[in-house]
Design a protein around this motif. Structure first.
Motif, mmCIF file in Angstrom:
data_model
loop_
_atom_site.group_PDB
_atom_site.id
_atom_site.type_symbol
_atom_site.label_atom_id
_atom_site.label_comp_id
_atom_site.label_asym_id
_atom_site.label_seq_id
_atom_site.Cartn_x
_atom_site.Cartn_y
_atom_site.Cartn_z
ATOM 1 N N ARG A 86 0.861 -1.177 0.000
ATOM 2 C CA ARG A 86 0.000 0.000 0.000
ATOM 3 C C ARG A 86 0.899 1.229 0.000
ATOM 4 O O ARG A 86 1.661 1.458 -0.915
ATOM 5 C CB ARG A 86 -0.932 -0.073 1.196
ATOM 6 N N LYS A 87 0.823 2.023 1.061
ATOM 7 C CA LYS A 87 1.651 3.230 1.095
ATOM 8 C C LYS A 87 2.947 3.039 1.882
ATOM 9 O O LYS A 87 3.900 3.786 1.697
ATOM 10 C CB LYS A 87 0.850 4.393 1.700
ATOM 11 N N GLY A 88 2.972 2.057 2.782
ATOM 12 C CA GLY A 88 4.181 1.888 3.586
ATOM 13 C C GLY A 88 4.309 0.488 4.141
ATOM 14 O O GLY A 88 3.338 -0.274 4.218
ATOM 15 N N VAL A 89 5.535 0.137 4.525
ATOM 16 C CA VAL A 89 5.834 -1.161 5.132
ATOM 17 C C VAL A 89 6.629 -0.927 6.413
ATOM 18 O O VAL A 89 7.571 -0.130 6.432
ATOM 19 C CB VAL A 89 6.655 -2.057 4.173
ATOM 20 N N ILE A 90 6.234 -1.620 7.472
ATOM 21 C CA ILE A 90 6.930 -1.543 8.757
ATOM 22 C C ILE A 90 7.406 -2.935 9.133
ATOM 23 O O ILE A 90 6.637 -3.895 9.058
ATOM 24 C CB ILE A 90 6.001 -1.003 9.874
ATOM 25 N N VAL A 91 8.680 -3.049 9.542
ATOM 26 C CA VAL A 91 9.228 -4.337 9.975
ATOM 27 C C VAL A 91 10.067 -4.138 11.234
ATOM 28 O O VAL A 91 10.874 -3.204 11.309
ATOM 29 C CB VAL A 91 10.111 -4.983 8.882
ATOM 30 N N PHE A 92 9.856 -5.021 12.205
ATOM 31 C CA PHE A 92 10.754 -5.161 13.365
ATOM 32 C C PHE A 92 11.150 -6.630 13.408
ATOM 33 O O PHE A 92 10.286 -7.507 13.318
ATOM 34 C CB PHE A 92 10.056 -4.779 14.675
ATOM 35 N N THR A 94 14.322 -9.797 14.710
ATOM 36 C CA THR A 94 15.594 -10.282 15.252
ATOM 37 C C THR A 94 15.895 -11.629 14.611
ATOM 38 O O THR A 94 14.996 -12.323 14.124
ATOM 39 C CB THR A 94 15.541 -10.460 16.784
ATOM 40 N N ALA A 95 17.172 -12.010 14.617
ATOM 41 C CA ALA A 95 17.589 -13.243 13.950
ATOM 42 C C ALA A 95 16.955 -14.475 14.574
ATOM 43 O O ALA A 95 16.631 -15.444 13.877
ATOM 44 C CB ALA A 95 19.114 -13.357 13.978
ATOM 45 N N ASP A 96 16.773 -14.459 15.903
ATOM 46 C CA ASP A 96 16.211 -15.634 16.573
ATOM 47 C C ASP A 96 14.683 -15.653 16.559
ATOM 48 O O ASP A 96 14.063 -16.523 17.171
ATOM 49 C CB ASP A 96 16.726 -15.721 18.016
ATOM 50 N N GLU A 97 14.073 -14.667 15.902
ATOM 51 C CA GLU A 97 12.623 -14.557 15.737
ATOM 52 C C GLU A 97 11.889 -14.265 17.043
ATOM 53 O O GLU A 97 10.660 -14.405 17.114
ATOM 54 C CB GLU A 97 12.033 -15.804 15.071
ATOM 55 N N GLU A 98 12.605 -13.867 18.078
ATOM 56 C CA GLU A 98 11.905 -13.394 19.276
ATOM 57 C C GLU A 98 11.053 -12.176 18.900
ATOM 58 O O GLU A 98 9.960 -11.976 19.423
ATOM 59 C CB GLU A 98 12.890 -13.001 20.381
ATOM 60 N N VAL A 99 11.576 -11.367 17.985
ATOM 61 C CA VAL A 99 10.837 -10.235 17.461
ATOM 62 C C VAL A 99 10.592 -10.455 15.973
ATOM 63 O O VAL A 99 11.531 -10.676 15.206
ATOM 64 C CB VAL A 99 11.614 -8.912 17.666
ATOM 65 N N TRP A 100 9.333 -10.442 15.588
ATOM 66 C CA TRP A 100 8.982 -10.425 14.172
ATOM 67 C C TRP A 100 7.623 -9.726 14.017
ATOM 68 O O TRP A 100 6.589 -10.235 14.452
ATOM 69 C CB TRP A 100 8.904 -11.811 13.563
ATOM 70 N N PHE A 101 7.651 -8.565 13.458
ATOM 71 C CA PHE A 101 6.444 -7.807 13.171
ATOM 72 C C PHE A 101 6.616 -7.206 11.793
ATOM 73 O O PHE A 101 7.581 -6.477 11.533
ATOM 74 C CB PHE A 101 6.234 -6.687 14.205
ATOM 75 N N ALA A 102 5.719 -7.543 10.870
ATOM 76 C CA ALA A 102 5.798 -7.015 9.508
ATOM 77 C C ALA A 102 4.391 -6.656 9.059
ATOM 78 O O ALA A 102 3.478 -7.484 9.148
ATOM 79 C CB ALA A 102 6.411 -8.050 8.565
ATOM 80 N N ALA A 103 4.211 -5.435 8.614
ATOM 81 C CA ALA A 103 2.871 -4.972 8.258
ATOM 82 C C ALA A 103 2.912 -4.024 7.075
ATOM 83 O O ALA A 103 3.826 -3.212 6.933
ATOM 84 C CB ALA A 103 2.222 -4.278 9.457
ATOM 85 N N ARG A 104 1.883 -4.127 6.235
ATOM 86 C CA ARG A 104 1.646 -3.161 5.158
ATOM 87 C C ARG A 104 0.622 -2.165 5.679
ATOM 88 O O ARG A 104 -0.421 -2.559 6.218
ATOM 89 C CB ARG A 104 1.090 -3.867 3.912
ATOM 90 N N VAL A 105 0.889 -0.885 5.506
ATOM 91 C CA VAL A 105 -0.029 0.128 6.029
ATOM 92 C C VAL A 105 -0.459 1.083 4.927
ATOM 93 O O VAL A 105 0.260 1.293 3.944
ATOM 94 C CB VAL A 105 0.605 0.920 7.197
ATOM 95 N N GLN A 106 -1.629 1.681 5.124
ATOM 96 C CA GLN A 106 -2.189 2.617 4.156
ATOM 97 C C GLN A 106 -1.806 4.044 4.545
ATOM 98 O O GLN A 106 -2.616 4.964 4.497
ATOM 99 C CB GLN A 106 -3.723 2.439 4.113
ATOM 100 N N LEU A 107 -0.554 4.205 4.932
ATOM 101 C CA LEU A 107 -0.051 5.496 5.391
ATOM 102 C C LEU A 107 1.374 5.685 4.892
ATOM 103 O O LEU A 107 2.175 4.748 4.911
ATOM 104 C CB LEU A 107 -0.065 5.558 6.925
ATOM 105 N N ARG A 108 1.669 6.896 4.474
ATOM 106 C CA ARG A 108 3.014 7.179 3.980
ATOM 107 C C ARG A 108 3.995 7.263 5.141
ATOM 108 O O ARG A 108 3.720 7.897 6.159
ATOM 109 C CB ARG A 108 3.027 8.481 3.183
#
Length: 260
Positions: A86-92, A94-108
């Motif tokens: 969409r308008k933007g992608v956010i990713v957080f 870590t290599a061990d996958e303790e953190v994994w957040f990936a989202a497509r957003v309708q915001l610049r």
């Protein structure tokens, strides 16, 4: 996606050693003049390469290995979702996958990359503040519609019409019969005499929906008499009244009016 929950979890993350946290904000907005040629692909490639080159030059093998694992996961996400950006992608991540957040957003977003001990949350917190879960209530005499939005996207819409024969509100559908027999002059005279009573009947349903769906903000849009009268009948606090008749406008235009 519940940003309140995600932010709370991410705020607690602090990594030591070589396995750091990757943060990415990527502007993929096709309406942005700077993105007309898909420049985000070059920016993404360069951003990842810069971290890799830096770690190679620093001869930090463990950290380089961690970053390369993250890079593989992020590149896989980009490849798998590119057609739905969409308008933007956010990713957080870590290599061990303790953190994994990936989202497509309708915001610049403002494109930025980070590799450090903690996730960088400034832009995601700003999105949460500027585009909360909101109920936008549109009113026009004997019609009411609400739009539930979150992060500049529409979660749900419902339209209601007062049955002028029974004085009860009913949900409208595309095949609904409406009130064709009521002439405009007749409706206007009945409206002025009954609007407070009519809106008092539908206000509890709107209040209940706001509570059950955790609306953080409520906006009422309509001509001065309608919008103010409906707002007065609701128990929930109204954050803003916009005195315009927009009930039949495109929903994207309504979101633009509310959030700018």
């Amino acid at each position: 996606m519940d940003l309140n929950h995600e932010i709370k979890q991410l705020e607690a993350v602090h990594r030591e050693g070589s396995d750091k946290v990757f943060t990415m904000y990527l502007n993929t907005d096709p309406s942005d003049p700077e993105q007309q040629g898909g420049e985000w692909k070059i920016q993404f490639k360069n951003g990842m390469r810069n971290f890799e080159q830096y770690l190679e030059e620093a001869n930090n093998k463990e950290e380089l290995k961690s970053f390369q694992l993250v890079k593989q996961k992020v590149e896989k996400f980009i490849r798998g979702n590119e057609q739905e950006f969409r308008k933007g992608v956010i990713v957080f991540a870590t290599a061990d996958e303790e953190v994994w957040f990936a989202a497509r957003v309708q915001l610049r977003l403002e494109t930025a990359f980070f590799w450090q001990e903690t996730p960088v949350l400034d832009q995601v917190k700003k999105l949460k503040k500027d585009y909360p879960k909101a109920g936008i209530i549109l009113v026009q005499q004997n019609e009411v519609k609400f739009i539930e939005s979150y992060l500049n996207e529409i979660n749900e819409t419902k339209s209601f019409e007062l049955d002028l024969e029974t004085d009860n509100w009913r949900e409208k559908t595309a095949m609904g019969p409406g009130n064709p027999s009521i002439q405009k002059d007749n409706l206007q005279s009945r409206y002025e005499a009954n609007k407070h009573r009519w809106y008092k009947k539908i206000a509890p349903m709107l209040d209940k929906h706001a509570k059950n769906n955790d609306w953080e903000k409520i906006y009422v849009i309509g001509e001065p008499g309608s919008s103010q009268s409906l707002a007065e009948q609701m128990n929930k606090s109204i954050d803003r009244i916009i005195q315009k008749n927009m009930l039949d406008h495109e929903e994207s235009k309504i979101l633009q009016e509310v959030f700018g």
